[in-house]
Write a protein that holds these residues in place. Structure first.
Motif, PDB file in Angstrom:
ATOM      1  N   GLY A 109       0.891  -1.333  -0.043  1.00 42.92           N
ATOM      2  CA  GLY A 109      -0.046   0.080  -0.161  1.00 42.92           C
ATOM      3  C   GLY A 109       0.930   1.162  -0.107  1.00 42.92           C
ATOM      4  O   GLY A 109       2.056   1.317   0.132  1.00 42.92           O
ATOM      5  N   ILE A 110       0.240   2.297  -0.195  1.00 43.57           N
ATOM      6  CA  ILE A 110       0.761   3.615  -0.389  1.00 43.57           C
ATOM      7  C   ILE A 110       0.146   4.731   0.520  1.00 43.57           C
ATOM      8  O   ILE A 110      -1.148   4.655   0.316  1.00 43.57           O
ATOM      9  N   PHE A 111       0.726   5.445   1.296  1.00 40.25           N
ATOM     10  CA  PHE A 111       0.154   6.239   2.384  1.00 40.25           C
ATOM     11  C   PHE A 111       0.688   7.740   2.147  1.00 40.25           C
ATOM     12  O   PHE A 111       1.844   7.726   1.858  1.00 40.25           O
ATOM     13  N   ARG A 112      -0.123   8.578   2.074  1.00 42.36           N
ATOM     14  CA  ARG A 112       0.300  10.017   1.813  1.00 42.36           C
ATOM     15  C   ARG A 112       0.298  10.848   3.250  1.00 42.36           C
ATOM     16  O   ARG A 112      -0.813  11.122   3.824  1.00 42.36           O
ATOM     17  N   THR A 113       1.442  11.452   3.573  1.00 47.17           N
ATOM     18  CA  THR A 113       1.548  12.080   4.857  1.00 47.17           C
ATOM     19  C   THR A 113       0.640  13.521   4.744  1.00 47.17           C
ATOM     20  O   THR A 113       0.669  14.158   3.691  1.00 47.17           O
ATOM     21  N   GLY A 114       0.241  14.028   5.928  1.00 44.99           N
ATOM     22  CA  GLY A 114      -0.509  15.418   5.825  1.00 44.99           C
ATOM     23  C   GLY A 114       0.711  16.393   6.370  1.00 44.99           C
ATOM     24  O   GLY A 114       1.911  16.179   6.366  1.00 44.99           O
ATOM     25  N   ALA A 115       0.125  17.575   6.867  1.00 44.55           N
ATOM     26  CA  ALA A 115       0.901  18.678   7.215  1.00 44.55           C
ATOM     27  C   ALA A 115       1.961  18.233   8.435  1.00 44.55           C
ATOM     28  O   ALA A 115       2.853  18.655   8.782  1.00 44.55           O
ATOM     29  N   ASP A 116       1.468  17.309   9.271  1.00 43.06           N
ATOM     30  CA  ASP A 116       2.302  16.859  10.526  1.00 43.06           C
ATOM     31  C   ASP A 116       3.103  15.745  10.196  1.00 43.06           C
ATOM     32  O   ASP A 116       4.015  15.321  11.039  1.00 43.06           O
ATOM     33  N   GLY A 117       3.243  15.172   8.895  1.00 44.44           N
ATOM     34  CA  GLY A 117       4.183  14.273   8.678  1.00 44.44           C
ATOM     35  C   GLY A 117       4.029  12.818   9.187  1.00 44.44           C
ATOM     36  O   GLY A 117       4.710  12.140   8.962  1.00 44.44           O
ATOM     37  N   HIS A 118       2.867  12.365   9.563  1.00 43.82           N
ATOM     38  CA  HIS A 118       2.285  11.404  10.294  1.00 43.82           C
ATOM     39  C   HIS A 118       1.989  10.370   9.361  1.00 43.82           C
ATOM     40  O   HIS A 118       1.284  10.580   8.273  1.00 43.82           O
ATOM     41  N   TYR A 119       2.342   9.155   9.495  1.00 51.58           N
ATOM     42  CA  TYR A 119       1.928   7.959   8.881  1.00 51.58           C
ATOM     43  C   TYR A 119       1.286   6.792   9.701  1.00 51.58           C
ATOM     44  O   TYR A 119       1.731   6.689  10.884  1.00 51.58           O
ATOM     45  N   ALA A 120       0.794   6.143   9.471  1.00 52.90           N
ATOM     46  CA  ALA A 120       0.058   4.968   9.955  1.00 52.90           C
ATOM     47  C   ALA A 120      -0.641   3.736   8.930  1.00 52.90           C
ATOM     48  O   ALA A 120      -1.353   4.292   8.240  1.00 52.90           O
ATOM     49  N   PHE A 121      -0.463   2.635   9.379  1.00 55.22           N
ATOM     50  CA  PHE A 121      -0.984   1.550   8.594  1.00 55.22           C
ATOM     51  C   PHE A 121      -0.993   0.487   9.523  1.00 55.22           C
ATOM     52  O   PHE A 121      -0.380   0.054  10.385  1.00 55.22           O
ATOM     53  N   ARG A 122      -1.675  -0.678   9.054  1.00 61.99           N
ATOM     54  CA  ARG A 122      -1.743  -1.812   9.682  1.00 61.99           C
ATOM     55  C   ARG A 122      -1.377  -3.037   8.752  1.00 61.99           C
ATOM     56  O   ARG A 122      -2.215  -3.134   7.776  1.00 61.99           O
ATOM     57  N   GLY A 123      -0.332  -3.719   8.968  1.00 63.02           N
ATOM     58  CA  GLY A 123       0.075  -4.766   8.425  1.00 63.02           C
ATOM     59  C   GLY A 123       0.321  -5.937   9.393  1.00 63.02           C
ATOM     60  O   GLY A 123      -0.343  -6.101  10.457  1.00 63.02           O
ATOM     61  N   ILE A 124       0.997  -6.936   8.952  1.00 58.03           N
ATOM     62  CA  ILE A 124       1.227  -8.063  10.010  1.00 58.03           C
ATOM     63  C   ILE A 124       2.744  -7.772  10.500  1.00 58.03           C
ATOM     64  O   ILE A 124       3.433  -7.154   9.998  1.00 58.03           O
ATOM     65  N   ARG A 125       2.818  -8.296  11.410  1.00 56.94           N
ATOM     66  CA  ARG A 125       4.387  -8.549  11.856  1.00 56.94           C
ATOM     67  C   ARG A 125       5.027  -9.471  11.044  1.00 56.94           C
ATOM     68  O   ARG A 125       4.613 -10.402  10.865  1.00 56.94           O
ATOM     69  N   PRO A 126       6.157  -8.900  10.255  1.00 61.17           N
ATOM     70  CA  PRO A 126       6.690  -9.832   9.162  1.00 61.17           C
ATOM     71  C   PRO A 126       7.358 -10.930   9.769  1.00 61.17           C
ATOM     72  O   PRO A 126       7.731 -10.985  11.210  1.00 61.17           O
ATOM     73  N   VAL A 127       7.628 -12.171   8.919  1.00 62.61           N
ATOM     74  CA  VAL A 127       8.371 -13.086   9.599  1.00 62.61           C
ATOM     75  C   VAL A 127       9.592 -13.414   8.609  1.00 62.61           C
ATOM     76  O   VAL A 127       9.546 -12.767   7.393  1.00 62.61           O
ATOM     77  N   SER A 128      10.416 -14.199   9.239  1.00 61.05           N
ATOM     78  CA  SER A 128      11.753 -14.464   8.440  1.00 61.05           C
ATOM     79  C   SER A 128      11.426 -15.281   7.110  1.00 61.05           C
ATOM     80  O   SER A 128      10.462 -16.041   7.365  1.00 61.05           O
ATOM     81  N   TYR A 129      12.161 -15.248   6.377  1.00 58.43           N
ATOM     82  CA  TYR A 129      11.957 -16.097   4.944  1.00 58.43           C
ATOM     83  C   TYR A 129      13.204 -16.344   4.335  1.00 58.43           C
ATOM     84  O   TYR A 129      13.954 -15.505   4.220  1.00 58.43           O
ATOM     85  N   PRO A 130      13.251 -17.368   3.500  1.00 60.38           N
ATOM     86  CA  PRO A 130      14.516 -17.592   2.849  1.00 60.38           C
ATOM     87  C   PRO A 130      14.205 -16.963   1.428  1.00 60.38           C
ATOM     88  O   PRO A 130      12.981 -17.015   0.974  1.00 60.38           O
ATOM     89  N   ILE A 131      15.468 -16.405   0.924  1.00 60.94           N
ATOM     90  CA  ILE A 131      15.313 -16.014  -0.482  1.00 60.94           C
ATOM     91  C   ILE A 131      15.046 -17.258  -1.323  1.00 60.94           C
ATOM     92  O   ILE A 131      15.068 -18.370  -0.917  1.00 60.94           O
ATOM     93  N   PRO A 132      14.403 -17.164  -2.498  1.00 59.43           N
ATOM     94  CA  PRO A 132      14.269 -18.177  -3.380  1.00 59.43           C
ATOM     95  C   PRO A 132      15.625 -18.964  -3.721  1.00 59.43           C
ATOM     96  O   PRO A 132      16.549 -18.653  -4.180  1.00 59.43           O
ATOM     97  N   ASP A 133      15.478 -20.266  -3.317  1.00 57.04           N
ATOM     98  CA  ASP A 133      16.583 -21.124  -3.183  1.00 57.04           C
ATOM     99  C   ASP A 133      16.619 -22.153  -4.083  1.00 57.04           C
ATOM    100  O   ASP A 133      17.444 -23.354  -3.723  1.00 57.04           O
ATOM    101  N   ASP A 134      15.672 -22.491  -4.838  1.00 57.95           N
ATOM    102  CA  ASP A 134      15.476 -23.468  -5.829  1.00 57.95           C
ATOM    103  C   ASP A 134      15.943 -23.375  -6.985  1.00 57.95           C
ATOM    104  O   ASP A 134      15.807 -24.126  -8.090  1.00 57.95           O
ATOM    105  N   GLY A 135      16.800 -22.498  -7.384  1.00 64.39           N
ATOM    106  CA  GLY A 135      17.419 -21.999  -8.572  1.00 64.39           C
ATOM    107  C   GLY A 135      19.005 -21.854  -8.396  1.00 64.39           C
ATOM    108  O   GLY A 135      19.747 -22.248  -7.296  1.00 64.39           O
TER     109      GLY A 135
END
Length: 282
Positions: free
Chosen positions: A172-198
């Motif tokens: 997603g993309i979020f646009r700040t207002g005059a106060d420069g604040h941003y906020a969004f709700r995602g997930i707490r990301p998880v560790s992952y392997p880069i594609p290693d089948d190649g």
């Protein structure tokens, strides 16, 4: 002009570059030839090893597609992407540090309302991300576009699972207002392997390296009158912070992920981004 020999190889090859070549291209190509020939002489590359290298590069190209860029992965895994980034984005003291762009950004993600949820597949532990976009003087940056993306709870980006994940999942993309604040709700990301089948995964296994990246959220920030910023924030305490497969971690980009104050979020994190203003010469 010399005929080719082991002793004169660099001068012979570089001597064939035409007088009309672009000066910058000449500099890059002569340097490439010098270092490549020096490497081959230093390790005394065998013909069998040379054939393996050609096959490796061929297979790297063949596995590339619209959703997968194995050469970027190779660049990342060899630390080249981070080195190019470091040379080209030397930041002023106090500005947020950059890190590798990665192969999973997609142009055209939707601009969402401030505070919106970007996780569309219902998986993972919801996390509130918030902070401010400021300049080096501590002034808020208005109208900054905060472009974010991450893996899902299974460790895959949406472009890795077309037809399985919803389009624009965890983006997603979020646009700040005059106060420069941003906020969004995602997930707490998880560790992952880069594609290693190649080919890149095979290379890492052969040299005894793991393919894992520590958990992180990607950010790309652009704002009028400011230098663009590409970076991550990393989940503090992740076990792969000191062995990131693509060398992307910087101490200043590690963030605390704390229990949320109230549901539905389980986690919250706060991170302020400090942008550099463009100078008249930029």
């Amino acid at each position: 002009m010399d005929y080719f020999s082991e002793e004169t190889s660099t001068d012979t090859v570089n001597g064939r570059i035409g007088a009309t070549a672009d000066p910058r291209l000449r500099l890059v190509m002569t340097g490439l030839v010098e270092h490549l020939h020096a490497f081959i002489k230093d390790v005394e590359l065998t013909e069998a090893e040379w054939r393996v290298a050609i096959d490796f590069l061929t297979r790297t190209g063949q596995i590339c597609s619209g959703n997968r860029q194995e050469f970027i992965l190779l660049s990342d895994a060899l630390g080249v992407s981070m080195l190019v980034d470091a040379i080209n984005h030397r930041t002023s003291v106090g500005a947020t540090e950059t890190t590798v762009f990665g192969p999973f950004h997609v142009e055209g993600a939707p601009e969402r309302e401030m505070g919106a949820v970007i996780s569309l597949d219902g998986k993972g532990e919801l996390c509130l991300y918030q902070g401010r976009v400021l300049d080096l003087d501590g002034q808020p940056v208005e109208d900054a576009l905060v472009d974010v993306w991450s893996d899902n709870a299974d460790g895959f980006y949406d472009v890795q699972q077309p037809g399985i994940q919803p389009q624009w999942n965890n983006r997603g993309i979020f646009r700040t207002g005059a106060d420069g604040h941003y906020a969004f709700r995602g997930i707490r990301p998880v560790s992952y392997p880069i594609p290693d089948d190649g080919p890149v995964g095979q290379m890492l296994a052969a040299i005894g390296r793991h393919p894992w990246r520590p958990a992180h959220m990607h950010f790309r920030l652009t704002a009028p009158g400011c230098k663009p910023l590409i970076t991550h924030i990393f989940v503090g305490g992740d076990s792969y912070l000191t062995s990131d497969a693509v060398f992307g971690v910087k101490q200043s980009l590690i963030a605390d992920f704390l229990p949320a104050d109230a549901p539905p979020e389980r986690w919250q994190t706060r991170f302020d981004f400090i942008l550099e203003r463009l100078s008249p010469s930029d």
